[in-house]
Design an enzyme around this catalytic site. Structure first.
Site, mmCIF file in Angstrom:
data_model
loop_
_atom_site.group_PDB
_atom_site.id
_atom_site.type_symbol
_atom_site.label_atom_id
_atom_site.label_comp_id
_atom_site.label_asym_id
_atom_site.label_seq_id
_atom_site.Cartn_x
_atom_site.Cartn_y
_atom_site.Cartn_z
ATOM 1 N N ARG A 1 -2.527 74.939 42.725
ATOM 2 C CA ARG A 1 -2.246 73.585 43.193
ATOM 3 C C ARG A 1 -1.928 73.588 44.695
ATOM 4 N NH1 ARG A 1 -1.232 69.244 40.160
ATOM 5 N NH2 ARG A 1 -0.718 70.345 38.252
ATOM 6 N N ASN B 1 -8.870 49.843 43.866
ATOM 7 C CA ASN B 1 -7.845 49.687 44.906
ATOM 8 C C ASN B 1 -8.404 50.050 46.280
ATOM 9 O OD1 ASN B 1 -5.028 48.855 43.925
ATOM 10 N ND2 ASN B 1 -5.698 50.283 42.339
ATOM 11 N N ASP C 1 5.986 59.781 40.423
ATOM 12 C CA ASP C 1 6.302 58.349 40.259
ATOM 13 C C ASP C 1 7.779 58.036 40.500
ATOM 14 O OD1 ASP C 1 3.647 57.866 39.546
ATOM 15 O OD2 ASP C 1 4.037 58.214 37.420
ATOM 16 N N HIS D 1 1.318 52.495 41.200
ATOM 17 C CA HIS D 1 1.518 52.826 39.795
ATOM 18 C C HIS D 1 1.490 51.535 38.979
ATOM 19 C CE1 HIS D 1 2.948 55.148 36.392
ATOM 20 N NE2 HIS D 1 3.801 54.172 36.136
HETATM 21 C C1 GRF Z 1 -4.689 51.943 38.903
HETATM 22 O O1 GRF Z 1 -4.248 51.324 37.733
HETATM 23 C C2 GRF Z 1 -3.552 52.608 39.613
HETATM 24 O O2 GRF Z 1 -2.350 51.914 39.482
HETATM 25 C C3 GRF Z 1 -3.458 53.931 38.919
HETATM 26 O O3 GRF Z 1 -4.800 54.296 38.678
HETATM 27 C C4 GRF Z 1 -5.603 53.129 38.624
HETATM 28 C C5 GRF Z 1 -6.646 53.288 39.672
HETATM 29 O O4 GRF Z 1 -7.635 52.306 39.609
HETATM 30 N N1 GRF Z 1 -2.708 54.860 39.714
HETATM 31 P P1 GRF Z 1 -8.763 52.249 40.721
HETATM 32 O O5 GRF Z 1 -9.431 53.612 40.786
HETATM 33 O O6 GRF Z 1 -8.136 51.865 42.020
HETATM 34 O O7 GRF Z 1 -9.723 51.204 40.219
#
Ligand code: GRF
Length: 239
Positions: A87, A36, A167, A131
């Site tokens: 945390r 991402n 979430d 998510h």
């Molecule tokens: C994705 O499936 C996202 O929705 C979830 O963790 C994964 C991250 O993938 N929160 P990347 O590290 O962006 O490849």
């Protein structure tokens, strides 16, 4: 001739003053592979996303996303959560790091730590997460597998603002994909991930353009088409 040389310059200034959108300063938080993050970097480089990544923060030194950032000259920082007593202390360190780099929007992209109120209140309505399910269905972990096991016909992905519950925050954009009974966790995850890479840059671009307005649980997006007939049926209706 002096005049005709000046004209285009004036035009450029006019264009910059009135049409140049600002580059929203973002920080991307990762824990792993960072596909991402890559989609966000690519959208910025393709000038489809008016944002600038001021820092990529990872809680893991071995996250492959750090390599992706370095390959594109994006600054990185590792904050190992295990080195903090709580945390809250970890979250405060992240907030400090983001503020030091003048980050306005925190973008969680596969960041695998829960956020405490220390972080959420410091960046209220300025934290996004993605998510891999259609929230509020299947919050939590291993949600692609859970969707297959449940036998749903559709799943997808959700970009939402982060509030104090996991979430749970206001939904910005979702993409829907079909789920087939013989899907594997891998096949469905890949189908969903492809859509994640499309909707995350779009959500950030909406923010950058100042088009998001949050009212309670609802996010209104200014100036988007309303497609009343955008219906999906799975399996498709027989002809
Ligand atoms: C994705 O499936 C996202 O929705 C979830 O963790 C994964 C991250 O993938 N929160 P990347 O590290 O962006 O490849």
């Amino acid at each position: 001739s002096a005049k005709s040389e000046k004209e285009p310059e004036k035009l450029v200034l006019f264009h910059e003053r009135f049409f140049m959108t600002r580059q929203v300063p973002i920080g991307v938080l990762i824990s792993g592979s960072g596909t991402n993050l890559q989609a966000i970097i690519d959208a910025i480089e393709a000038k489809k996303l008016d944002a600038k990544i001021h820092v990529v923060l990872s809680n893991r030194a071995d996250a492959y996303g750090l390599v992706r950032a370095k390959n594109h000259g994006v600054p990185t920082e590792v904050l190992d959560h295990k080195r903090f007593p709580s945390r809250e202390a970890f979250d405060q360190a992240m907030v400090d790091a983001l503020r030091a780099r003048e980050v306005e929007l925190a973008v969680l992209a596969g960041f695998m730590r829960l956020l405490s109120p220390v972080f959420v209140s410091a960046y209220s309505n300025r934290i996004m997460n993605i998510h891999p399910a259609l929230l509020p269905s299947f919050p939590g972990l291993h949600v692609q597998r859970k969707a297959i096991e449940h036998g749903v016909r559709f799943s997808g992905c959700t970009v939402h603002f982060v509030n104090e519950q996991c979430d749970e925050g206001p939904i910005i954009i979702q993409a829907v994909v079909p789920v087939f009974p013989d899907d594997t966790e891998e096949s469905l995850s890949a189908r969903i991930l492809k859509q994640e890479h499309r909707i995350y840059p779009q959500a950030i671009q909406f923010y950058s353009e100042g088009r998001l307005r949050v009212e309670g649980r609802k996010v209104f997006v200014d100036g988007v088409a309303r497609e009343e007939n955008q219906v999906l049926v799975q399996p498709p209706l027989a002809r």
